[in-house]
Write a protein that holds these residues in place. Structure first.
Motif, PDB file in Angstrom:
ATOM      1  N   MET B   1      42.229  51.436   6.758  1.00 46.02           N
ATOM      2  CA  MET B   1      41.870  52.824   7.073  1.00 46.02           C
ATOM      3  C   MET B   1      40.362  53.032   6.940  1.00 46.02           C
ATOM      4  O   MET B   1      39.726  53.680   7.756  1.00 46.02           O
ATOM      5  CB  MET B   1      42.633  53.761   6.124  1.00 46.02           C
ATOM      6  CG  MET B   1      42.655  55.212   6.596  1.00 46.02           C
ATOM      7  SD  MET B   1      43.431  55.331   8.252  1.00 46.02           S
ATOM      8  CE  MET B   1      42.498  56.657   8.948  1.00 46.02           C
ATOM      9  N   ASN B   2      39.812  52.400   5.858  1.00 41.75           N
ATOM     10  CA  ASN B   2      38.376  52.542   5.670  1.00 41.75           C
ATOM     11  C   ASN B   2      37.596  51.952   6.830  1.00 41.75           C
ATOM     12  O   ASN B   2      36.611  52.525   7.277  1.00 41.75           O
ATOM     13  CB  ASN B   2      37.954  51.836   4.373  1.00 41.75           C
ATOM     14  CG  ASN B   2      37.784  52.843   3.262  1.00 41.75           C
ATOM     15  OD1 ASN B   2      37.898  54.040   3.497  1.00 41.75           O
ATOM     16  ND2 ASN B   2      37.537  52.352   2.057  1.00 41.75           N
ATOM     17  N   LEU B   3      38.074  50.786   7.296  1.00 43.16           N
ATOM     18  CA  LEU B   3      37.413  50.138   8.427  1.00 43.16           C
ATOM     19  C   LEU B   3      37.433  51.069   9.638  1.00 43.16           C
ATOM     20  O   LEU B   3      36.432  51.281  10.306  1.00 43.16           O
ATOM     21  CB  LEU B   3      38.124  48.817   8.759  1.00 43.16           C
ATOM     22  CG  LEU B   3      37.547  48.081   9.966  1.00 43.16           C
ATOM     23  CD1 LEU B   3      36.140  47.597   9.664  1.00 43.16           C
ATOM     24  CD2 LEU B   3      38.435  46.938  10.391  1.00 43.16           C
ATOM     25  N   ALA B   5      37.749  54.356   9.690  1.00 42.15           N
ATOM     26  CA  ALA B   5      36.861  55.509   9.517  1.00 42.15           C
ATOM     27  C   ALA B   5      35.406  55.098   9.709  1.00 42.15           C
ATOM     28  O   ALA B   5      34.638  55.804  10.372  1.00 42.15           O
ATOM     29  CB  ALA B   5      37.073  56.124   8.134  1.00 42.15           C
ATOM     30  N   SER B   6      35.036  53.955   9.144  1.00 38.23           N
ATOM     31  CA  SER B   6      33.626  53.595   9.260  1.00 38.23           C
ATOM     32  C   SER B   6      33.287  53.203  10.694  1.00 38.23           C
ATOM     33  O   SER B   6      32.167  53.434  11.160  1.00 38.23           O
ATOM     34  CB  SER B   6      33.270  52.474   8.278  1.00 38.23           C
ATOM     35  OG  SER B   6      33.845  51.274   8.706  1.00 38.23           O
ATOM     36  N   GLN B   7      34.266  52.640  11.429  1.00 36.70           N
ATOM     37  CA  GLN B   7      34.026  52.354  12.845  1.00 36.70           C
ATOM     38  C   GLN B   7      33.794  53.638  13.630  1.00 36.70           C
ATOM     39  O   GLN B   7      32.949  53.693  14.515  1.00 36.70           O
ATOM     40  CB  GLN B   7      35.215  51.588  13.456  1.00 36.70           C
ATOM     41  CG  GLN B   7      35.246  50.111  13.117  1.00 36.70           C
ATOM     42  CD  GLN B   7      33.984  49.397  13.546  1.00 36.70           C
ATOM     43  OE1 GLN B   7      33.425  49.690  14.582  1.00 36.70           O
ATOM     44  NE2 GLN B   7      33.511  48.482  12.712  1.00 36.70           N
ATOM     45  N   HIS B 128      22.559  53.647   1.025  1.00 36.59           N
ATOM     46  CA  HIS B 128      23.918  53.922   1.475  1.00 36.59           C
ATOM     47  C   HIS B 128      24.420  55.178   0.776  1.00 36.59           C
ATOM     48  O   HIS B 128      24.139  55.396  -0.396  1.00 36.59           O
ATOM     49  CB  HIS B 128      24.844  52.744   1.161  1.00 36.59           C
ATOM     50  CG  HIS B 128      24.626  51.609   2.099  1.00 36.59           C
ATOM     51  ND1 HIS B 128      25.307  51.476   3.282  1.00 36.59           N
ATOM     52  CD2 HIS B 128      23.762  50.564   2.042  1.00 36.59           C
ATOM     53  CE1 HIS B 128      24.879  50.394   3.909  1.00 36.59           C
ATOM     54  NE2 HIS B 128      23.942  49.825   3.174  1.00 36.59           N
ATOM     55  N   GLN B 130      27.575  57.469  -0.576  1.00 35.24           N
ATOM     56  CA  GLN B 130      28.954  57.279  -1.012  1.00 35.24           C
ATOM     57  C   GLN B 130      29.733  58.564  -0.765  1.00 35.24           C
ATOM     58  O   GLN B 130      29.381  59.613  -1.272  1.00 35.24           O
ATOM     59  CB  GLN B 130      28.961  56.919  -2.505  1.00 35.24           C
ATOM     60  CG  GLN B 130      30.297  56.454  -3.032  1.00 35.24           C
ATOM     61  CD  GLN B 130      30.535  54.984  -2.681  1.00 35.24           C
ATOM     62  OE1 GLN B 130      29.591  54.211  -2.603  1.00 35.24           O
ATOM     63  NE2 GLN B 130      31.791  54.617  -2.466  1.00 35.24           N
ATOM     64  N   SER B 133      35.760  57.331  -1.074  1.00 32.79           N
ATOM     65  CA  SER B 133      36.095  55.913  -1.172  1.00 32.79           C
ATOM     66  C   SER B 133      35.255  55.047  -0.241  1.00 32.79           C
ATOM     67  O   SER B 133      35.232  53.845  -0.395  1.00 32.79           O
ATOM     68  CB  SER B 133      37.576  55.706  -0.883  1.00 32.79           C
ATOM     69  OG  SER B 133      37.826  56.095   0.456  1.00 32.79           O
ATOM     70  N   PHE B 134      34.595  55.622   0.757  1.00 31.50           N
ATOM     71  CA  PHE B 134      33.838  54.714   1.613  1.00 31.50           C
ATOM     72  C   PHE B 134      32.359  55.088   1.740  1.00 31.50           C
ATOM     73  O   PHE B 134      31.965  56.213   1.502  1.00 31.50           O
ATOM     74  CB  PHE B 134      34.502  54.545   2.985  1.00 31.50           C
ATOM     75  CG  PHE B 134      34.422  55.739   3.873  1.00 31.50           C
ATOM     76  CD1 PHE B 134      35.413  56.691   3.846  1.00 31.50           C
ATOM     77  CD2 PHE B 134      33.360  55.889   4.755  1.00 31.50           C
ATOM     78  CE1 PHE B 134      35.353  57.784   4.679  1.00 31.50           C
ATOM     79  CE2 PHE B 134      33.296  56.991   5.582  1.00 31.50           C
ATOM     80  CZ  PHE B 134      34.297  57.935   5.536  1.00 31.50           C
ATOM     81  N   THR B 135      31.590  54.067   2.099  1.00 32.30           N
ATOM     82  CA  THR B 135      30.141  54.257   2.149  1.00 32.30           C
ATOM     83  C   THR B 135      29.664  54.291   3.589  1.00 32.30           C
ATOM     84  O   THR B 135      30.231  53.651   4.468  1.00 32.30           O
ATOM     85  CB  THR B 135      29.423  53.097   1.439  1.00 32.30           C
ATOM     86  OG1 THR B 135      29.938  51.883   1.971  1.00 32.30           O
ATOM     87  CG2 THR B 135      29.619  53.141  -0.054  1.00 32.30           C
ATOM     88  N   VAL B 136      28.605  55.061   3.795  1.00 32.90           N
ATOM     89  CA  VAL B 136      27.988  55.136   5.122  1.00 32.90           C
ATOM     90  C   VAL B 136      26.510  54.868   4.921  1.00 32.90           C
ATOM     91  O   VAL B 136      25.933  55.287   3.913  1.00 32.90           O
ATOM     92  CB  VAL B 136      28.151  56.541   5.733  1.00 32.90           C
ATOM     93  CG1 VAL B 136      27.834  56.495   7.212  1.00 32.90           C
ATOM     94  CG2 VAL B 136      29.534  57.081   5.501  1.00 32.90           C
TER      95      VAL B 136
END
Lengths: 348, 293
Positions: B1-3, B5-7, B128, B130, B133-136
Motif C-alpha cells: 500500500m505504501n508503494l 501511495a508513494s507512486q 524527507h 514523514q 507511516s510513509f515518507t515523501v
C-alpha cells in the motif's frame, strides 16, 4: 495559379539530357567518385526513396508526417531480422518490408481519417520518438542496443564491381522503378483528386473525392516507400541499431522533403543529398552546426523559395520551355494550384 | 500500500511538471491555434540559462526567477518576430518553421554549452518529510507546491484582473475583443510570454532530475503533448488534469506492469495520444470545434 503546360523538348535535347543523366548516374558516381563516397550515394538514393514517399503524403496528400523514420526502421529491421535470424536472401526481404510497411501504413493511416493537420504531425512525431525504446525493449528479437549485424551483400562474381558499387546499382534500379511508379500515381485523375482533397476538402467532397480513403491509401503508399528505403539502408550500412531511427532521422527526412521541394519528385534527390552530405560537412566544423544548418535551411527555404530547390528548378525549366516554344497543348489552361505556396488561403 | 501511495505522489510530482509544460502548449495553442513543437527546446534553454547565471555567481532562486522573466520576454519576442508573420501561412509552413526552430534551438544549446551533461541543483532541500507511516521527499512536495501556487496565480490573473479578462476575450473571440478596445496582438504577445515562462518553470523543475543536456526535454515534451491532447488542446483545466493523470498513469504502469517497465513507459504517451484522438479528439475538457461554412 500555374499554367498547365507540358514541356516538349526537341529530340536532340531530350537525348542530350538523358545522356548527361545516364553518364552521371551510371558512370561518374559509381566509377569516378572515390569509393567511400559511392556507398554514401547509395544512402542518398535510399533517402530519396523515403523522401518521394513524404512528397506523396505531405506534398500531394496534404497530411504532414514527422515520423517517417518509424517506417524506415520497420523496413530496416524486417530485412535485418529475416537475414540474421532466418537466413533469408537479403533481396528477398525487400518485398516483405514493402508489404509490412504498407500494412502498417494502413493501420496507422486509419487514425489519419480523424487526425487533421496539426494532430497528425503531432501523432507521427510522437510515434517516431517511441520507436527506439520499443526496439530496445524487444532485444531478444531486435538485438537491443547492440543492434543487428546484417552484413553488406556481395557483388556477384561475374560482374567487375566492388561491393559498394553493386549496392549502389541495386539502389539505383529500385529508386528509378519507384520514381516511375510515383510519377504514374501522380499523373492523371488521381493527382487532381489528391490536390482537390488537400486544398479544399469541401469542394473535393462535392466532386466525389473521398478524402479519408484517399489520405489513408496515400499514407500507406508512402510508408511502403519508407519501408523499402529502410531495407536498402540496412543493406548499405550492413548494420541496424535502434538509435539510428530516432526522431532526428524523421526530422531530417522532413527537412530533405521541404528543401528539395515538397511537391517535387525530382527534388527528392536534391533533398536526399542535402541531408546526407550537409551534416557530414558541418560536423567537420562543429558538432552542433548540422542541426543549426538544418533548422536554418528549413526556415529560409520556406521564406525564400516555398517550392523548394527542385520545385524552383522545375518552374525555371517550364518557363524556359515556354519561352522557347517547346511546349505542347494549345493556350494557357487555368488549373491546379500546384505548389503548397499557393495553397496559403486554406482555413487554419 | 505504501508503494502504491508513494507512486501516486511521485506521479503527481511528475504530473505537475508535465502540467506546466502542457499549459505552455495550451496557452500558445489557445491564443494562436499553433502547437509549438519548439516549446520543450525553449524550456531546455531556460534551464541552461539558470545554470549559466549560477556559473556567473548568482544564487539559485534569483537565477531561476531571472531566467523565467527572460523566457517570458523571449516568448513574446518569438511571437512578434516569427509567429505573427505566419498567422495566414499554410499549416505546412507553420509546422516547418517550428520544426526548424526546434532543430536550431537544440543545436544552439549544444553549441553554447556542449553536449556533456551538467548538474543543476534542485530548488528544494534533500530532506524527507514523514507523513504517518510513509515518507515523501521534499522535492516531490516542493514541485507540487510550486506548480500549485503558479496555477493559483494564473487563476487569479485570468479571473480577477482586467488584463486576464482581455486575454480571455482575445483568445475566444478576437473580433469582438477588438471592438471593445482590446489590443489583440498585445494579448497574444502576453499569452506567448506566459507560455514560455511556464515552459521555463517546467525546465527548471525537471533539470535536477535528469541532468542538463540538450535532449533533456524529449522525455518531458512527449508526456506534455499527451497531457495536452488528453485534456483538450484548448482547455487550461484539461492541461492540468491531463498532466497529473499522465504523471500518475505513467508511474503506475512503469511500476506495476513488468512487461512495460520503466524503459517502455514512453509507450503510455503514444497510446494516450492516439487513443484520445481516436475516441474523443477534442480531449476530456476541450470544446467541440465548430466550423462555419
Amino acid at each position: 495559379m500555374s499554367l498547365v503546360v507540358k514541356p516538349k523538348l526537341p529530340v536532340a535535347i531530350r537525348v542530350a539530357v538523358t545522356a548527361v543523366l545516364a553518364v552521371i548516374f551510371l558512370y561518374v558516381i559509381p566509377f569516378v567518385v572515390p569509393s567511400y563516397l559511392v556507398s554514401q550515394f547509395a544512402t542518398v538514393l535510399a533517402f530519396a526513396i523515403a523522401i518521394v514517399g513524404i512528397n506523396l503524403v505531405t506534398g500531394f496528400g496534404g497530411a504532414i508526417t514527422l515520423g517517417h523514420a518509424a517506417f524506415v526502421a520497420l523496413g530496416a529491421y524486417t530485412t535485418a531480422i529475416l537475414v540474421v535470424r532466418y537466413g533469408w536472401n537479403p533481396y528477398a526481404t525487400i518485398p516483405v518490408s514493402a508489404a509490412l510497411s504498407w500494412i502498417a501504413g494502413w493501420c496507422l493511416g486509419f487514425p489519419a481519417l480523424r487526425l487533421q493537420g496539426l494532430y497528425l504531425a503531432l501523432g507521427t512525431l510522437v510515434l517516431s520518438i517511441t520507436v527506439p525504446p520499443i526496439l530496445k525493449r524487444f532485444d531478444g528479437f531486435t538485438g537491443g542496443v547492440q543492434g543487428l549485424n546484417v552484413g553488406n551483400p556481395e557483388a556477384p562474381a561475374f560482374l567487375p564491381l566492388d561491393d559498394s558499387q553493386w549496392i549502389y546499382f541495386v539502389c539505383l534500379v529500385i529508386a528509378a522503378a519507384l520514381y516511375v511508379v510515383a510519377r504514374r500515381i501522380l499523373s492523371g485523375p488521381l493527382r487532381r483528386a489528391l490536390i482537390a482533397a488537400r486544398d479544399n476538402q469541401l469542394v473535393g467532397a462535392v466532386m466525389g473525392v473521398d478524402r479519408a480513403t484517399l489520405t489513408t491509401a496515400t499514407f500507406a503508399m508512402s510508408s511502403l516507400y519508407a519501408g523499402v528505403a529502410g531495407s536498402l539502408y540496412a543493406m548499405i550500412v550492413g548494420f541496424v541499431s535502434p538509435d539510428t531511427f530516432n526522431v532526428m532521422m524523421s526530422l531530417s527526412l522532413f527537412v530533405g522533403a521541404v528543401v528539395g521541394g515538397i511537391t517535387s519528385l525530382n527534388g527528392a534527390i536534391i533533398g536526399a543529398m542535402f541531408i546526407q552530405f550537409v551534416p557530414i560537412w558541418a560536423s567537420d566544423i562543429d558538432v552542433s552546426l548540422g542541426g543549426l544548418v538544418f533548422g536554418g535551411a528549413l526556415i529560409i527555404t520556406l521564406v525564400v523559395i516555398p517550392a523548394g530547390i527542385g520545385g524552383l528548378g522545375e518552374r525555371v525549366f517550364l518557363w524556359l520551355c515556354t519561352r522557347l516554344g517547346w511546349v505542347e497543348g494549345a493556350g494557357p489552361v487555368r488549373a491546379e494550384a500546384e505548389a503548397m505556396g499557393s495553397a496559403q488561403n486554406e482555413p487554419a | 500500500m505504501n508503494l502504491f501511495a508513494s507512486q501516486i505522489i511521485d506521479g503527481l510530482a511528475d504530473g505537475a511538471i508535465y502540467a506546466s509544460l502542457a499549459l505552455a502548449l495550451v496557452f500558445s495553442y489557445r491564443s494562436t491555434g499553433i502547437v509549438n513543437f519548439a516549446q520543450g527546446e525553449m524550456a531546455m534553454l531556460s534551464a541552461y540559462l539558470v545554470w549559466q547565471l549560477m556559473a556567473w555567481g548568482m544564487p539559485l532562486v534569483p537565477a531561476a526567477l531571472v531566467s523565467i522573466v527572460i523566457s517570458f520576454i523571449a516568448g513574446a519576442l518569438l511571437y512578434a518576430t516569427i509567429v505573427k508573420p505566419l498567422s495566414h501561412a499554410s499549416l505546412l509552413t507553420v509546422v516547418s518553421v517550428l520544426i526548424g526552430l526546434y532543430l536550431a534551438l537544440n543545436s544552439l544549446a549544444g553549441f553554447l554549452w556542449t553536449y556533456t551533461i551538467k548538474a543543476l541543483p534542485s530548488l528544494f532541500p534533500k530532506a524527507h518529510l514523514q507523513f504517518g507511516s510513509f515518507t515523501v521527499s521534499a522535492e516531490t512536495v516542493g514541485i507540487i507546491a510550486v506548480v500549485g501556487i503558479v496555477l493559483l496565480l494564473l487563476y487569479l490573473l485570468f479571473e480577477t484582473t482586467k488584463v486576464g479578462l482581455a486575454m480571455r476575450g482575445a483568445a475566444s473571440t478576437p473580433d469582438s475583443a477588438i471592438l471593445v478596445g482590446v489590443s489583440v496582438p498585445v494579448m497574444l504577445l502576453i499569452g506567448w510570454g506566459i507560455a514560455a515562462a511556464l515552459g521555463a518553470l517546467s525546465g527548471i523543475l525537471v533539470a535536477p532530475r535528469v541532468f542538463l543536456n540538450p535532449t533533456m526535454m524529449f522525455g518531458v515534451i512527449i508526456y506534455a503533448f499527451a497531457a495536452a491532447t488528453l485534456g483538450g488542446f484548448d482547455s487550461v483545466v484539461g492541461a492540468v488534469v491531463g498532466g497529473l493523470l499522465v504523471g500518475v498513469v505513467e508511474n503506475l504502469v512503469g511500476t506495476y506492469i513488468p512487461w512495460i517497465g520503466p524503459d517502455l513507459k514512453i509507450i503510455v504517451a503514444l497510446v494516450l495520444i492516439f487513443g484520445t484522438l481516436l475516441i474523443k479528439p477534442d480531449g476530456l475538457f476541450g470544446r467541440k470545434k465548430v466550423v462555419r461554412l
